[in-house]
Design an enzyme around this catalytic site. Sequence first.
Site, PDB file in Angstrom:
ATOM      1  N   GLU A 180      40.503  34.326  48.195  1.00  0.00           N
ATOM      2  CA  GLU A 180      39.919  33.432  47.178  1.00  0.00           C
ATOM      3  C   GLU A 180      38.479  33.135  47.571  1.00  0.00           C
ATOM      4  OE1 GLU A 180      41.800  29.530  47.087  1.00  0.00           O
ATOM      5  OE2 GLU A 180      42.049  29.518  49.247  1.00  0.00           O
ATOM      6  N   LEU A 204      44.734  28.417  47.793  1.00  0.00           N
ATOM      7  CA  LEU A 204      45.082  27.206  47.055  1.00  0.00           C
ATOM      8  C   LEU A 204      45.485  27.639  45.642  1.00  0.00           C
ATOM      9  CD1 LEU A 204      44.959  24.016  47.209  1.00  0.00           C
ATOM     10  CD2 LEU A 204      42.973  24.281  45.728  1.00  0.00           C
TER      11      LEU A 204
HETATM   12  N1  PDD Z   1      37.932  23.229  44.824  1.00  0.00           N
HETATM   13  N2  PDD Z   1      40.468  27.419  46.126  1.00  0.00           N
HETATM   14  C1  PDD Z   1      39.822  26.520  46.885  1.00  0.00           C
HETATM   15  C2  PDD Z   1      39.666  26.793  48.334  1.00  0.00           C
HETATM   16  C3  PDD Z   1      39.312  25.352  46.305  1.00  0.00           C
HETATM   17  O1  PDD Z   1      38.695  24.439  47.077  1.00  0.00           O
HETATM   18  C4  PDD Z   1      39.462  25.142  44.917  1.00  0.00           C
HETATM   19  C5  PDD Z   1      38.962  23.904  44.226  1.00  0.00           C
HETATM   20  C6  PDD Z   1      40.127  26.129  44.150  1.00  0.00           C
HETATM   21  C7  PDD Z   1      40.340  25.976  42.667  1.00  0.00           C
HETATM   22  O2  PDD Z   1      41.284  24.967  42.389  1.00  0.00           O
HETATM   23  P1  PDD Z   1      41.256  24.155  41.023  1.00  0.00           P
HETATM   24  O3  PDD Z   1      41.239  25.158  39.931  1.00  0.00           O
HETATM   25  O4  PDD Z   1      42.502  23.366  41.058  1.00  0.00           O
HETATM   26  O5  PDD Z   1      40.020  23.314  41.009  1.00  0.00           O
HETATM   27  C8  PDD Z   1      40.624  27.244  44.787  1.00  0.00           C
HETATM   28  C9  PDD Z   1      37.528  21.942  44.355  1.00  0.00           C
HETATM   29  C10 PDD Z   1      37.097  21.914  42.945  1.00  0.00           C
HETATM   30  C11 PDD Z   1      36.513  21.366  45.319  1.00  0.00           C
HETATM   31  O6  PDD Z   1      36.777  21.431  46.508  1.00  0.00           O
HETATM   32  O7  PDD Z   1      35.496  20.812  44.891  1.00  0.00           O
END
Ligand code: PDD
Length: 288
Positions: A180, A204
């Site tokens: 990712e 995640l």
């Molecule tokens: N980050 N993978 C990682 C490592 C992340 O930190 C995030 C989200 C995602 C995407 O998850 P989601 O679609 O639920 O936002 C994937 C957030 C937004 C942050 O740390 O600011």
Amino acid sequence: MQNIAWIDGIYSDLSEAKVSIEDRGYLLGDGVYEVIRVYNGQPFYLDAHLQRLHRSAEAIRINLPLSIEQVKKTVLELVEKSSCSEGYIYMQLTRGSASRDHLFPADTAPSLVMYVRELKPIPEIDAVKPQMAITLPDERWLNCYIKSTNLLPNLLARQKAAEAGAVEALLYRQGGIVTEGTRSNVFAVVDGKVRTHPATNLILAGITRGIVIDIIQELSIPFLEKPFNLQELETAEEVWVTSTTMEVNPIKAVDNKLLKSPAPGPVCKQLMEAFRNKIAANCLEDVK
Ligand code: PDD
């Protein structure tokens, strides 16, 4: 709108909100968090974020001080009090404040804080500029499914990406398997099929990733929840990243090599459109 914080039941202006210097989140990174987007005054996929908060808390053995229903009520109250229309909610749960010790403190109440901050509305598709990404080794631990506040490897990789003029670093493990981004999930179109890493402990399970997979299935776009490697990434027809704050974000080049077709490619564009429709369906009705 006013940027407002809520700390263990007390509201204040964000600029005045304070936690203890002995909070274990601050001293030890002993906590988990969520970031939730607010569109048109309404938190987007709030239930899914709160379920993930619950999962993360359980995984590191912190009891939420409120029920999920109470947290939800508090989030809605916070958004209302702040008069937020476009913004995000940051929420952090830590093991609380205690004399510093690696052991879990016996009688310490966990601490829940949240705040809301303004953001720009989601841009029109034509205003989204496709960006570059770089690849870097994934140096994180093996429990990336927990949304932990320990983000140092993510920060270091993200900083390198920014210094290389890239919006994101795409991380890979042994065998060049792409997991990712530092703060996003990554999708690629490989041989006509959309691919993304399955939701194992190595990534995640992004809420946005889940929404995008739902859309892919609704639109019957060929899809495999199967990782791709660096070679497949290099020759992919399309690449995009997804997150709460980046939404669906097209990537035009990886490691300074342009992708086969100009970004956003046809699949990404379709998803960007459908994602905006999801926002409209979830947040544009019942305007306050
Ligand atoms: N980050 N993978 C990682 C490592 C992340 O930190 C995030 C989200 C995602 C995407 O998850 P989601 O679609 O639920 O936002 C994937 C957030 C937004 C942050 O740390 O600011």
